[in-house]
Design a protein around this motif. Structure first.
Motif, PDB file in Angstrom:
ATOM      1  N   ALA A   1     -14.333   4.536  11.666  1.00 51.20           N
ATOM      2  CA  ALA A   1     -13.694   5.106  10.615  1.00 51.20           C
ATOM      3  C   ALA A   1     -13.655   4.474   9.461  1.00 51.20           C
ATOM      4  CB  ALA A   1     -12.136   5.155  11.088  1.00 51.20           C
ATOM      5  N   LEU A   2     -13.780   4.938   8.313  1.00 53.76           N
ATOM      6  CA  LEU A   2     -13.775   4.017   7.169  1.00 53.76           C
ATOM      7  C   LEU A   2     -12.322   3.600   6.721  1.00 53.76           C
ATOM      8  CD1 LEU A   2     -15.747   6.605   4.719  1.00 53.76           C
ATOM      9  CD2 LEU A   2     -16.525   4.424   5.612  1.00 53.76           C
ATOM     10  N   SER A   3     -12.443   2.122   6.320  1.00 53.41           N
ATOM     11  CA  SER A   3     -11.158   1.658   6.093  1.00 53.41           C
ATOM     12  C   SER A   3     -11.534   0.377   5.174  1.00 53.41           C
ATOM     13  CB  SER A   3     -10.795   0.808   7.665  1.00 53.41           C
ATOM     14  OG  SER A   3      -9.752  -0.133   6.837  1.00 53.41           O
TER      15      SER A   3
ATOM     16  N   LEU B   1     -10.681   2.106  -3.059  1.00 55.07           N
ATOM     17  CA  LEU B   1     -11.006   3.649  -2.633  1.00 55.07           C
ATOM     18  C   LEU B   1     -12.074   3.829  -1.915  1.00 55.07           C
ATOM     19  CD1 LEU B   1      -9.633   5.664  -5.630  1.00 55.07           C
ATOM     20  CD2 LEU B   1      -8.432   4.949  -3.519  1.00 55.07           C
ATOM     21  N   HIS B   2     -12.516   4.699  -1.036  1.00 52.79           N
ATOM     22  CA  HIS B   2     -13.781   4.675  -0.258  1.00 52.79           C
ATOM     23  C   HIS B   2     -13.743   6.252  -0.066  1.00 52.79           C
ATOM     24  CE1 HIS B   2     -11.284   4.851   3.545  1.00 52.79           C
ATOM     25  NE2 HIS B   2     -10.706   3.900   3.122  1.00 52.79           N
ATOM     26  N   ALA B   3     -14.769   6.615   0.803  1.00 57.66           N
ATOM     27  CA  ALA B   3     -15.189   8.040   0.929  1.00 57.66           C
ATOM     28  C   ALA B   3     -13.882   8.844   1.715  1.00 57.66           C
ATOM     29  CB  ALA B   3     -16.488   8.458   1.658  1.00 57.66           C
ATOM     30  N   GLY B   4     -13.211   8.116   2.593  1.00 61.42           N
ATOM     31  CA  GLY B   4     -11.901   8.768   3.182  1.00 61.42           C
ATOM     32  C   GLY B   4     -10.773   9.029   2.252  1.00 61.42           C
ATOM     33  N   HIS B   5     -10.655   8.120   1.387  1.00 61.85           N
ATOM     34  CA  HIS B   5      -9.842   8.394   0.184  1.00 61.85           C
ATOM     35  C   HIS B   5     -10.129   9.726  -0.588  1.00 61.85           C
ATOM     36  CE1 HIS B   5      -8.888   3.956   0.514  1.00 61.85           C
ATOM     37  NE2 HIS B   5      -7.720   4.403   0.712  1.00 61.85           N
ATOM     38  N   LEU B   6     -11.417   9.578  -0.961  1.00 65.63           N
ATOM     39  CA  LEU B   6     -11.864  10.730  -1.768  1.00 65.63           C
ATOM     40  C   LEU B   6     -11.827  12.008  -1.201  1.00 65.63           C
ATOM     41  CD1 LEU B   6     -14.641   8.764  -3.420  1.00 65.63           C
ATOM     42  CD2 LEU B   6     -12.642   9.304  -4.392  1.00 65.63           C
TER      43      LEU B   6
ATOM     44  N   THR C   1      -2.097   6.274  -2.439  1.00 65.92           N
ATOM     45  CA  THR C   1      -3.189   5.272  -1.765  1.00 65.92           C
ATOM     46  C   THR C   1      -2.934   3.768  -2.310  1.00 65.92           C
ATOM     47  OG1 THR C   1      -4.528   4.904  -3.619  1.00 65.92           O
ATOM     48  CG2 THR C   1      -5.060   7.074  -2.460  1.00 65.92           C
ATOM     49  N   MET C   2      -3.562   2.866  -1.689  1.00 68.52           N
ATOM     50  CA  MET C   2      -3.340   1.381  -2.092  1.00 68.52           C
ATOM     51  C   MET C   2      -4.606   0.987  -2.704  1.00 68.52           C
ATOM     52  SD  MET C   2      -0.921  -0.502   0.538  1.00 68.52           S
ATOM     53  CE  MET C   2      -2.142  -0.940   1.924  1.00 68.52           C
ATOM     54  N   GLY C   3      -5.451   1.906  -3.297  1.00 67.64           N
ATOM     55  CA  GLY C   3      -6.697   1.654  -3.888  1.00 67.64           C
ATOM     56  C   GLY C   3      -7.692   1.121  -2.921  1.00 67.64           C
TER      57      GLY C   3
ATOM     58  N   LEU D   1      -2.378  13.336   3.566  1.00 68.60           N
ATOM     59  CA  LEU D   1      -2.431  12.213   4.248  1.00 68.60           C
ATOM     60  C   LEU D   1      -3.511  12.225   5.230  1.00 68.60           C
ATOM     61  CD1 LEU D   1       1.271  11.758   5.488  1.00 68.60           C
ATOM     62  CD2 LEU D   1      -0.021  10.683   3.378  1.00 68.60           C
ATOM     63  N   GLY D   2      -3.977  11.001   5.698  1.00 67.00           N
ATOM     64  CA  GLY D   2      -5.288  10.707   6.692  1.00 67.00           C
ATOM     65  C   GLY D   2      -4.944  10.575   7.924  1.00 67.00           C
ATOM     66  N   GLN D   3      -5.392  11.508   8.952  1.00 69.32           N
ATOM     67  CA  GLN D   3      -5.280  11.380  10.269  1.00 69.32           C
ATOM     68  C   GLN D   3      -5.582  10.021  10.883  1.00 69.32           C
ATOM     69  OE1 GLN D   3      -4.177  13.455  12.606  1.00 69.32           O
ATOM     70  NE2 GLN D   3      -4.780  12.245  14.346  1.00 69.32           N
ATOM     71  N   LYS D   4      -6.406   9.255  10.169  1.00 68.45           N
ATOM     72  CA  LYS D   4      -6.774   8.071  10.710  1.00 68.45           C
ATOM     73  C   LYS D   4      -5.400   7.227  10.961  1.00 68.45           C
ATOM     74  CE  LYS D   4      -8.529   3.532   9.275  1.00 68.45           C
ATOM     75  NZ  LYS D   4      -7.494   3.208   8.506  1.00 68.45           N
ATOM     76  N   ASP D   5      -4.125   7.221   9.934  1.00 67.29           N
ATOM     77  CA  ASP D   5      -3.318   6.452  10.183  1.00 67.29           C
ATOM     78  C   ASP D   5      -2.083   7.338  10.689  1.00 67.29           C
ATOM     79  OD1 ASP D   5      -3.959   3.798   8.793  1.00 67.29           O
ATOM     80  OD2 ASP D   5      -4.483   5.276   7.236  1.00 67.29           O
ATOM     81  N   ALA D   6      -2.409   7.901  12.215  1.00 67.61           N
ATOM     82  CA  ALA D   6      -1.733   8.915  12.733  1.00 67.61           C
ATOM     83  C   ALA D   6      -0.264   8.610  12.726  1.00 67.61           C
ATOM     84  CB  ALA D   6      -2.288   9.165  14.134  1.00 67.61           C
TER      85      ALA D   6
ATOM     86  N   THR E   1     -10.389  12.360   9.733  1.00 70.49           N
ATOM     87  CA  THR E   1     -10.810  10.930   9.599  1.00 70.49           C
ATOM     88  C   THR E   1     -12.407  10.850   9.118  1.00 70.49           C
ATOM     89  OG1 THR E   1      -9.275  10.080  11.169  1.00 70.49           O
ATOM     90  CG2 THR E   1     -11.119   8.592  10.743  1.00 70.49           C
ATOM     91  N   MET E   2     -12.593  10.200   8.054  1.00 68.20           N
ATOM     92  CA  MET E   2     -13.971  10.234   7.541  1.00 68.20           C
ATOM     93  C   MET E   2     -14.559   8.819   8.142  1.00 68.20           C
ATOM     94  SD  MET E   2     -14.965  12.513   5.460  1.00 68.20           S
ATOM     95  CE  MET E   2     -16.018  12.290   4.410  1.00 68.20           C
ATOM     96  N   ARG E   3     -15.868   9.034   8.562  1.00 70.71           N
ATOM     97  CA  ARG E   3     -16.417   7.861   9.466  1.00 70.71           C
ATOM     98  C   ARG E   3     -17.755   7.440   9.009  1.00 70.71           C
ATOM     99  NH1 ARG E   3     -13.862   7.518  13.910  1.00 70.71           N
ATOM    100  NH2 ARG E   3     -12.091   9.246  14.350  1.00 70.71           N
TER     101      ARG E   3
HETATM  102  P1  AMP Z   1      -4.406   3.561   2.191  1.00 68.59           P
HETATM  103  O1  AMP Z   1      -4.964   3.118   0.761  1.00 68.59           O
HETATM  104  O2  AMP Z   1      -5.145   2.549   3.130  1.00 68.59           O
HETATM  105  O3  AMP Z   1      -2.843   3.511   2.093  1.00 68.59           O
HETATM  106  O4  AMP Z   1      -4.827   4.938   2.490  1.00 68.59           O
HETATM  107  C1  AMP Z   1      -4.453   6.072   1.787  1.00 68.59           C
HETATM  108  C2  AMP Z   1      -4.467   7.363   2.613  1.00 68.59           C
HETATM  109  O5  AMP Z   1      -5.816   7.298   2.521  1.00 68.59           O
HETATM  110  C3  AMP Z   1      -3.781   7.477   3.749  1.00 68.59           C
HETATM  111  O6  AMP Z   1      -3.253   8.519   3.979  1.00 68.59           O
HETATM  112  C4  AMP Z   1      -4.803   7.113   4.714  1.00 68.59           C
HETATM  113  O7  AMP Z   1      -4.572   7.830   6.132  1.00 68.59           O
HETATM  114  C5  AMP Z   1      -6.010   7.817   4.325  1.00 68.59           C
HETATM  115  N1  AMP Z   1      -7.264   7.256   4.632  1.00 68.59           N
HETATM  116  C6  AMP Z   1      -7.705   5.819   4.900  1.00 68.59           C
HETATM  117  N2  AMP Z   1      -8.657   5.744   5.536  1.00 68.59           N
HETATM  118  C7  AMP Z   1      -9.102   7.086   5.964  1.00 68.59           C
HETATM  119  C8  AMP Z   1     -10.319   7.837   6.397  1.00 68.59           C
HETATM  120  N3  AMP Z   1     -11.399   6.956   6.952  1.00 68.59           N
HETATM  121  N4  AMP Z   1     -10.418   9.120   6.431  1.00 68.59           N
HETATM  122  C9  AMP Z   1      -9.338   9.790   5.882  1.00 68.59           C
HETATM  123  N5  AMP Z   1      -8.465   9.511   5.319  1.00 68.59           N
HETATM  124  C10 AMP Z   1      -8.220   8.015   5.354  1.00 68.59           C
END
Ligand code: AMP
Length: 296
Positions: free
Chosen positions: A182-184, A32-37, A28-30, A145-150, A174-176
């Motif tokens: 989509a969470l970002s 953090l939100h519910a998607g990362h978790l 991750t790049m920190g 890995l998250g599907q969000k970043d396909a 993807t968590m929404r």
């Molecule tokens: P990042 O910190 O943005 O580099 O994301 C780290 C990981 O979290 C990557 O595999 C992303 O695809 C995943 N991620 C980011 N947002 C979401 C989300 N809304 N739902 C699920 N996974 C996510």
């Protein structure tokens, strides 16, 4: 056991020997939100030793202003990871990842060429290089890995396959937010008016999924349907909407293959909102997505 925090290379090499069982890795790049978790939660359920890295990787930012303002919430991130029973958190420094004289890159050529790759030159080369390094250090059995970043999934899948990394990629849905957004980590930069428009992206994807469900397979008609809905948003600009194949991420004319992927990016103000859907929709589970993305 308390979460271990590793911020230097020599202690990682030494501690790696003590990890027991299957190692699961979540890069991750920190911020953090519910998607990362959710990735952490899935890793916890499938592996024995969960490692999360937090590294804002400078080489994947094509815009220095974007890098400078990337959110950093380290103390909060660490508390969240501890509460999710993460075993080890890696906190690499830039010097550790890019030592003086660094000159070796890992680059996938075709998968990252269009879409995000075309809008963000150099981005995927930065991602593949840093993830290759992290995989060499962590030696994970599985990476989540998250599907969000396909397109990132497709690119890393290609890298892992082509270079024989012994790590299996697991893809997490993807968590929404409740309204489908989509969470970002970048959503916090949306103004109130932009945030109100943001659900149009998910609504367009879902409406196009419904058209697909009723039997439409012509990619041009699916695209036109989505674009009409997306353009109804008064303040957003559509960067692209397309129908692509999995796992190779190539545009298709007919969505006859199963599964298929709808990908889109909407620019709202300065924020690029990314979203996608794998069709048919019932494949949006860890097993379904992981299988859909597997090469070979
Ligand atoms: P990042 O910190 O943005 O580099 O994301 C780290 C990981 O979290 C990557 O595999 C992303 O695809 C995943 N991620 C980011 N947002 C979401 C989300 N809304 N739902 C699920 N996974 C996510």
């Amino acid at each position: 056991m308390a979460m271990r925090r590793i911020d230097d290379l020599s202690s990682l090499k030494w501690q790696r020997k003590n990890w027991v069982g299957r190692v699961g890795f979540v890069p991750t790049m920190g911020a953090l939100h519910a998607g990362h978790l959710e990735l952490v939660h899935v890793a916890r359920s499938m592996t024995d030793h969960v490692v999360v890295s937090i590294f804002v990787n400078p080489t994947q930012f094509n815009d220095p202003k974007d890098l400078a303002k990337y959110p950093r919430t380290l103390e909060q991130d660490l508390a969240l990871l501890e509460s999710y029973q993460v075993d080890t958190v890696l906190l690499p420094s830039s010097d550790w990842m890019y030592p003086q004289g660094f000159q070796t890159w890992v680059e996938v050529l075709e998968v990252p060429r269009a879409y995000e790759g075309a809008h963000r030159p150099g981005h995927f080369r930065g991602v593949t290089t840093v993830v290759a390094k992290l995989l060499n250090l962590v030696q994970a059995d599985a990476m989540f890995l998250g599907q969000k970043d396909a397109q990132q999934v497709a690119t890393l899948q290609r890298m892992v396959y082509d270079l024989n990394f012994p790590t299996q990629i697991k893809v997490v849905p993807t968590m929404r937010e409740a309204d489908g957004v989509a969470l970002s980590s970048r959503n916090r930069f949306l103004s109130v008016a932009e945030r109100q428009q943001a659900p149009v992206l998910y609504r367009s994807l879902m409406s196009t999924a419904e058209l697909y469900r009723t039997g439409e397979r012509d990619a041009q008609r699916l695209r036109e349907h989505a674009l009409t809905l997306l353009q109804s948003s008064a303040i957003g600009t559509v960067e692209y909407f397309d129908v692509v194949s999995l796992p190779d991420f190539l545009p298709v004319h007919q969505a006859d293959e199963r599964p298929i992927l709808l990908v889109s990016t909407l620019l709202l103000g300065k924020v690029r909102l990314l979203d996608n859907l794998v069709l048919p929709l019932e494949l949006n589970t860890v097993e379904g997505l992981t299988h859909a993305w597997t090469l070979g």
